[in-house]
Design a protein around this motif. Structure first.
Motif, PDB file in Angstrom:
ATOM      1  N   ARG A 126       0.904  -1.454   0.058  1.00  0.00           N
ATOM      2  CA  ARG A 126      -0.018  -0.098  -0.037  1.00  0.00           C
ATOM      3  C   ARG A 126       0.926   1.287  -0.036  1.00  0.00           C
ATOM      4  NH1 ARG A 126      -5.404   1.181   1.141  1.00  0.00           N
ATOM      5  NH2 ARG A 126      -5.896   3.230   1.516  1.00  0.00           N
ATOM      6  N   VAL A 127       1.824   1.311   0.794  1.00  0.00           N
ATOM      7  CA  VAL A 127       2.835   2.332   0.883  1.00  0.00           C
ATOM      8  C   VAL A 127       3.446   2.713  -0.626  1.00  0.00           C
ATOM      9  CG1 VAL A 127       4.926   3.446   1.685  1.00  0.00           C
ATOM     10  CG2 VAL A 127       3.535   2.460   3.299  1.00  0.00           C
ATOM     11  N   ALA A 128       3.992   1.680  -1.278  1.00  0.00           N
ATOM     12  CA  ALA A 128       4.355   1.606  -2.573  1.00  0.00           C
ATOM     13  C   ALA A 128       3.833   2.025  -3.437  1.00  0.00           C
ATOM     14  CB  ALA A 128       5.319   0.681  -2.913  1.00  0.00           C
ATOM     15  N   PRO A 132       4.459   6.489  -4.502  1.00  0.00           N
ATOM     16  CA  PRO A 132       5.888   6.158  -5.319  1.00  0.00           C
ATOM     17  C   PRO A 132       6.928   6.996  -4.949  1.00  0.00           C
ATOM     18  CG  PRO A 132       4.106   6.958  -6.541  1.00  0.00           C
ATOM     19  CD  PRO A 132       3.540   6.760  -5.394  1.00  0.00           C
ATOM     20  N   ASP A 133       6.733   8.322  -4.579  1.00  0.00           N
ATOM     21  CA  ASP A 133       7.930   9.085  -4.297  1.00  0.00           C
ATOM     22  C   ASP A 133       8.669   8.667  -3.146  1.00  0.00           C
ATOM     23  OD1 ASP A 133       5.342   9.832  -3.067  1.00  0.00           O
ATOM     24  OD2 ASP A 133       6.509  11.549  -2.203  1.00  0.00           O
ATOM     25  N   LEU A 134       8.145   7.793  -2.356  1.00  0.00           N
ATOM     26  CA  LEU A 134       8.858   7.650  -1.111  1.00  0.00           C
ATOM     27  C   LEU A 134       9.557   6.306  -1.094  1.00  0.00           C
ATOM     28  CD1 LEU A 134       5.999   8.477   1.889  1.00  0.00           C
ATOM     29  CD2 LEU A 134       8.204   9.944   0.795  1.00  0.00           C
ATOM     30  N   ARG A 251      -0.312  -0.671  -9.508  1.00  0.00           N
ATOM     31  CA  ARG A 251       0.251   0.563  -9.524  1.00  0.00           C
ATOM     32  C   ARG A 251       1.484   0.925  -9.047  1.00  0.00           C
ATOM     33  NH1 ARG A 251      -5.049   2.083  -7.174  1.00  0.00           N
ATOM     34  NH2 ARG A 251      -4.013   3.060  -5.535  1.00  0.00           N
ATOM     35  N   ILE A 252       2.219  -0.251  -8.477  1.00  0.00           N
ATOM     36  CA  ILE A 252       3.437   0.043  -7.919  1.00  0.00           C
ATOM     37  C   ILE A 252       4.624   0.227  -9.320  1.00  0.00           C
ATOM     38  CG2 ILE A 252       5.544  -1.112  -6.835  1.00  0.00           C
ATOM     39  CD1 ILE A 252       3.233  -2.764  -5.296  1.00  0.00           C
ATOM     40  N   VAL A 279       2.585  -7.087  -9.952  1.00  0.00           N
ATOM     41  CA  VAL A 279       3.484  -5.970  -9.880  1.00  0.00           C
ATOM     42  C   VAL A 279       4.274  -5.950 -11.223  1.00  0.00           C
ATOM     43  CG1 VAL A 279       5.522  -4.802  -8.940  1.00  0.00           C
ATOM     44  CG2 VAL A 279       3.943  -5.701  -7.393  1.00  0.00           C
ATOM     45  N   PRO A 280       3.988  -4.496 -11.726  1.00  0.00           N
ATOM     46  CA  PRO A 280       4.495  -4.234 -13.157  1.00  0.00           C
ATOM     47  C   PRO A 280       6.058  -4.951 -13.628  1.00  0.00           C
ATOM     48  CG  PRO A 280       3.316  -2.665 -12.864  1.00  0.00           C
ATOM     49  CD  PRO A 280       3.163  -3.142 -11.423  1.00  0.00           C
ATOM     50  N   ASP A 281       6.951  -4.163 -12.469  1.00  0.00           N
ATOM     51  CA  ASP A 281       8.558  -4.462 -12.535  1.00  0.00           C
ATOM     52  C   ASP A 281       8.945  -5.090 -11.378  1.00  0.00           C
ATOM     53  OD1 ASP A 281      11.157  -4.474 -12.998  1.00  0.00           O
ATOM     54  OD2 ASP A 281      11.420  -2.347 -12.393  1.00  0.00           O
TER      55      ASP A 281
END
Length: 340
Positions: A126-128, A132-134, A251-252, A279-281
């Motif tokens: 959830r954080v990532a 995403p800036d963090l 969305r990560i 997760v995409p990557d």
């Protein structure tokens, strides 16, 4: 999704059992949060934050943080109500994630390399996915992402307490009959595929931590309310809207490593491949003869995978020199796990 790579083992110091890293309490938004520090041992180390699972604490990362100290300047946080942090009003995955976000903002260390195990994995997702800036990179060890079959988790025996009024009192009465030594042995048997991997020192540390928990009135309510919040996130994953952890995972944007233990008794083994697909990557590492807390059971293997991820981030065209036979490609079918 890609197969995870493993860096060389000889870059790490010889095995030694350090005591839990020193920590400090700090006020954050009117409540005390406890954070353990694993100082970097080499120049140029980047900030990392470690988030423990349900019923755990920052000490769950002692060995891994020590192994990675030549690359990462580590902090391990005690979630509200656990370890030495004060209790909270809310114990949902979203409220825990907000707390982690606020700590990263407060410490001024972001973006961080974020590590999460079990409940801490769901929180880190959830954080990532929302900030995403963090997050510079994300490593998930047996993340407690939504799955439908409660028989896939030994936590299922606790679920009836969530529906019973004053279930925390029943739980406390039950625990009062179990010695800290017996409780530690039960937890180790549940979380480790091979309990003999737990040294006598680590076992004694676990007993002492459990003894402290027994003295805290807020621990059992925090545990049960956190479990209730986690179960609620499982149910919400199948409802419309942006609150689904699977939609958030999609969305990560940070490079992500997903690790699962094939003998995990708490999280369905099919979850880790599903997370890696969402997760995409992502990179996937499935470890044979490993349980729910790979960072404690086989910390050197997890450290090698983490270093390979760091190397890939800094040198995207390079490949780690060694690949473990424990790496397995994910199956494409996963009928009992929520879709992304």
């Amino acid at each position: 999704m890609k197969r995870a790579l493993l860096g060389a083992d000889d870059i790490f110091p010889a095995d030694r059992e350090a005591p839990p890293w020193p920590g400090r309490s700090e006020m954050l938004d009117g409540s005390s949060v406890f954070v353990r520090e694993t100082p970097a041992t080499a120049p140029g180390a980047e900030p990392a934050l470690y988030v423990h699972g349900l019923g755990g604490s920052s000490t769950n990362w002692t060995d891994l943080a020590g192994l990675l100290a030549n690359r990462l300047d580590g902090q391990a946080i005690d979630l509200p109500g656990f370890g030495r942090s004060e209790p909270a009003r809310s114990y949902t995955v979203a409220s825990f994630a907000d707390r982690v976000i606020r700590w990263i903002e407060h410490s001024g260390r972001g973006p961080v390399h974020l590590f999460g195990n079990s409940l801490g994995g769901a929180i880190s997702v959830r954080v990532a996915g929302t900030r995403p800036d963090l997050v510079r990179s994300l490593t998930l060890v047996s993340p407690a992402m939504p799955f439908l079959d409660p028989r896939r988790s030994s936590q299922s025996r606790v679920l009836p307490l969530l529906a019973i009024p004053r279930g925390d009192r029943l739980a406390m009465r039950f625990l009062s009959r179990i010695t800290p030594e017996d409780m530690a042995n039960q937890i180790i048997a549940t979380c480790f595929a091979d309990p003999t991997r737990v040294s006598e020192r680590r076992r004694l540390e676990a007993i002492e931590e459990i003894r402290i928990r027994y003295e805290l009135d807020h621990y059992i309510p925090a545990y049960l309310r956190s479990l209730r919040g986690l179960v609620s996130s499982f149910l919400r994953a199948y409802l419309p809207g942006d609150g689904s952890l699977w939609r958030i995972a999609a969305r990560i944007s940070a490079p992500t490593l997903v690790i699962g233990g094939r003998q995990d008794q708490l999280v369905d083994i099919r979850v880790a491949p599903a997370v890696a697909r969402a997760v995409p990557d992502s990179r996937l590492l499935i470890l044979d003869q490993v349980g729910h807390v790979a960072q404690m059971e086989v910390p050197r293997v997890v450290a090698r995978a983490a270093v390979a991820l760091l190397d890939e981030i800094h040198h995207p065209t390079a490949r780690a020199p060694r690949l473990s036979r424990a790496v397995r490609p994910a199956r494409r079918t996963n009928p009992r796990v929520a879709p992304a």
